[in-house]
Design a protein around this motif. Structure first.
Motif, mmCIF file in Angstrom:
data_model
loop_
_atom_site.group_PDB
_atom_site.id
_atom_site.type_symbol
_atom_site.label_atom_id
_atom_site.label_comp_id
_atom_site.label_asym_id
_atom_site.label_seq_id
_atom_site.Cartn_x
_atom_site.Cartn_y
_atom_site.Cartn_z
ATOM 1 N N ALA A 133 0.970 -1.277 0.022
ATOM 2 C CA ALA A 133 -0.227 0.015 -0.100
ATOM 3 C C ALA A 133 1.012 1.299 0.166
ATOM 4 C CB ALA A 133 -1.001 -0.036 1.280
ATOM 5 N N LYS A 134 0.074 2.454 -0.552
ATOM 6 C CA LYS A 134 0.978 3.667 -0.392
ATOM 7 C C LYS A 134 0.446 4.459 0.689
ATOM 8 C CE LYS A 134 2.896 2.936 -4.405
ATOM 9 N NZ LYS A 134 4.326 2.730 -4.765
ATOM 10 N N ALA A 135 1.294 5.319 1.376
ATOM 11 C CA ALA A 135 0.871 6.066 2.359
ATOM 12 C C ALA A 135 -0.410 6.733 1.995
ATOM 13 C CB ALA A 135 2.085 7.190 2.823
ATOM 14 N N GLY A 136 -1.287 7.053 2.804
ATOM 15 C CA GLY A 136 -2.614 7.428 2.574
ATOM 16 C C GLY A 136 -3.688 6.824 2.414
ATOM 17 N N SER A 137 -3.324 5.685 1.933
ATOM 18 C CA SER A 137 -4.496 4.820 1.566
ATOM 19 C C SER A 137 -5.153 3.964 2.704
ATOM 20 C CB SER A 137 -3.948 3.752 0.395
ATOM 21 O OG SER A 137 -3.091 2.914 1.014
ATOM 22 N N LYS A 138 -6.494 3.390 2.575
ATOM 23 C CA LYS A 138 -7.019 2.957 3.643
ATOM 24 C C LYS A 138 -6.005 1.484 3.962
ATOM 25 C CE LYS A 138 -10.359 0.404 1.035
ATOM 26 N NZ LYS A 138 -11.977 -0.086 0.787
ATOM 27 N N GLU A 139 -5.520 0.687 2.924
ATOM 28 C CA GLU A 139 -4.781 -0.413 3.145
ATOM 29 C C GLU A 139 -3.421 -0.197 3.873
ATOM 30 O OE1 GLU A 139 -5.619 0.519 0.210
ATOM 31 O OE2 GLU A 139 -7.209 -0.752 -0.329
ATOM 32 N N TYR A 140 -2.895 1.094 4.058
ATOM 33 C CA TYR A 140 -1.853 1.297 4.668
ATOM 34 C C TYR A 140 -1.643 1.335 6.115
ATOM 35 C CZ TYR A 140 2.738 4.431 5.388
ATOM 36 O OH TYR A 140 3.896 4.740 5.557
ATOM 37 N N GLY A 141 -0.731 0.457 6.698
ATOM 38 C CA GLY A 141 -0.787 0.396 8.092
ATOM 39 C C GLY A 141 0.767 0.148 8.517
ATOM 40 N N ALA A 142 0.937 -0.193 9.871
ATOM 41 C CA ALA A 142 2.166 -0.298 10.513
ATOM 42 C C ALA A 142 3.170 -1.295 9.664
ATOM 43 C CB ALA A 142 1.999 -0.739 12.015
ATOM 44 N N ILE A 143 2.701 -2.479 9.317
ATOM 45 C CA ILE A 143 3.404 -3.143 8.723
ATOM 46 C C ILE A 143 3.950 -2.864 7.368
ATOM 47 C CG2 ILE A 143 1.401 -4.477 7.554
ATOM 48 C CD1 ILE A 143 4.600 -6.159 8.442
ATOM 49 N N THR A 144 3.323 -1.839 6.789
ATOM 50 C CA THR A 144 3.443 -1.344 5.443
ATOM 51 C C THR A 144 4.792 -0.432 5.721
ATOM 52 O OG1 THR A 144 1.064 -1.224 4.916
ATOM 53 C CG2 THR A 144 2.827 -0.280 3.528
ATOM 54 N N ALA A 145 4.602 0.589 6.601
ATOM 55 C CA ALA A 145 5.779 1.182 6.945
ATOM 56 C C ALA A 145 7.018 0.620 7.454
ATOM 57 C CB ALA A 145 5.256 2.351 8.052
ATOM 58 N N VAL A 146 7.011 -0.367 8.245
ATOM 59 C CA VAL A 146 8.060 -1.029 8.728
ATOM 60 C C VAL A 146 8.701 -2.025 7.625
ATOM 61 C CG1 VAL A 146 8.836 -3.027 10.235
ATOM 62 C CG2 VAL A 146 7.224 -1.394 11.309
ATOM 63 N N LEU A 147 7.814 -2.471 6.674
ATOM 64 C CA LEU A 147 8.510 -3.175 5.566
ATOM 65 C C LEU A 147 9.172 -2.205 4.587
ATOM 66 C CD1 LEU A 147 8.693 -5.467 3.664
ATOM 67 C CD2 LEU A 147 6.387 -5.143 2.717
ATOM 68 N N LYS A 148 8.792 -0.992 4.396
ATOM 69 C CA LYS A 148 9.171 0.107 3.594
ATOM 70 C C LYS A 148 10.817 0.320 4.387
ATOM 71 C CE LYS A 148 7.122 1.848 0.232
ATOM 72 N NZ LYS A 148 7.413 1.639 -1.100
ATOM 73 N N TYR A 149 10.878 0.238 5.464
ATOM 74 C CA TYR A 149 12.308 0.270 6.028
ATOM 75 C C TYR A 149 13.270 -0.682 5.529
ATOM 76 C CZ TYR A 149 15.972 0.766 9.929
ATOM 77 O OH TYR A 149 16.979 0.788 10.655
#
Length: 291
Positions: free
Chosen positions: A163-179
């Protein structure tokens, strides 16, 4: 041996008196094209080792064995170990190592040390929904230099990972994975490609791990704590959400930090990408060090 043939699958299960085990999320692929496509995506070089998590009866293991230098297949179900010895007997000699273990309890650094010394190492797995996040986080937090992590997961989970930041699917796991790396959806796999057929469709996702992380936080623990706090109460504004995660810091101080990072005080955590979270966590860490 064609392990995507339903009759063959049933014959093998009958010979060894085994049954599909729901607790291990056992759904076996019956489409050879899907299996081949997954195997092809695991590495850019045949001189690689692939760690396969949950080989089942070995349908993907077979394809990996004819593509890569080494395959280490970790299977938790003791009943499948003799099955794998039977179904993988035609693989190139010495290529496949079957390990009976729970991948969540294995010392991956020790298990894969010879593989990393020999060259590139990737991960391949067909993960059931309930264990996707724990296994994925264990792989990422191991900080082992994997080339790719290629996983087949529930499509809804794939949407969250990519997911992209700002979308409803975007969450903590998304941000951590991007790291840790960049995730991309490769293709969908409908429920009809499995036996037994699951209730939902799946998607194959490939994660390319960063060789060098482009984001270097001053303190990883603070970064992850900031991300968790931002999403644990995602309907709240970021100052309120962070106040729950950092109760030792006054809310007005957190608001000032958020504004110093260039954000409105009424912003929500789901609007921040990993770069924003690193900057925010760094300022929180600096403030805590100065206190």
């Amino acid at each position: 041996m064609n392990l995507t043939d339903i009759r063959t699958i049933k014959d093998v299960m009958s010979i060894y008196n085994i049954h599909f085990r729901k607790e291990f999320g056992q759904n076996f692929l019956t489409n050879i094209s899907v299996v081949e496509d997954i195997a092809d995506s695991c590495s850019d070089t045949p001189d690689a080792t692939v760690l396969e998590i949950g080989p089942g009866i070995g349908v993907l293991t077979q394809e990996l064995a004819f593509r890569y230098r080494k395959v280490i297949a970790v299977e938790i179900d003791n009943g499948l170990i003799p099955v794998l010895r039977y179904t993988l007997q035609d693989c190139p000699e010495g290529v496949v190592d079957v390990v009976h273990a729970d991948v969540m309890k294995v010392d991956l650094a020790e298990l894969l040390a010879p593989a990393f010394e020999a060259g590139k190492v990737s991960v391949c797995a067909n993960l059931p929904y309930y264990i996707t996040t724990p296994i994925l986080m264990a792989l990422l937090e191991s900080n082992l230099p994997f080339e790719y992590i290629t996983i087949m997961i529930q499509s809804e989970v794939a949407d969250r990972l990519c997911a992209k930041a700002g979308s409803k699917e975007y969450g903590a796991i998304t941000a951590v994975l991007k790291y840790y790396g960049e995730a991309e959806k490769l293709f969908k796999v409908s429920a009809g490609n499995f036996i037994p057929a699951p209730k939902v469709d799946s998607t194959v996702v490939r994660i390319r791990l960063h060789k060098q992380k482009p984001y270097v936080p001053k303190d990883e623990e603070t970064l992850f704590k900031t991300i968790r706090a931002a999403f644990e109460q995602r309907r709240k504004t970021l100052p309120n959400a962070l106040s729950a995660g950092f109760p030792e810091i006054p809310k007005e101080t957190l608001t000032a930090i958020i504004e110093a990072c260039g954000h409105r005080p009424d912003i929500r955590g789901e609007r921040l990408d990993i770069t924003d979270f690193v900057a925010l966590a760094d300022k929180i860490y600096e403030m805590k060090c100065e206190a």
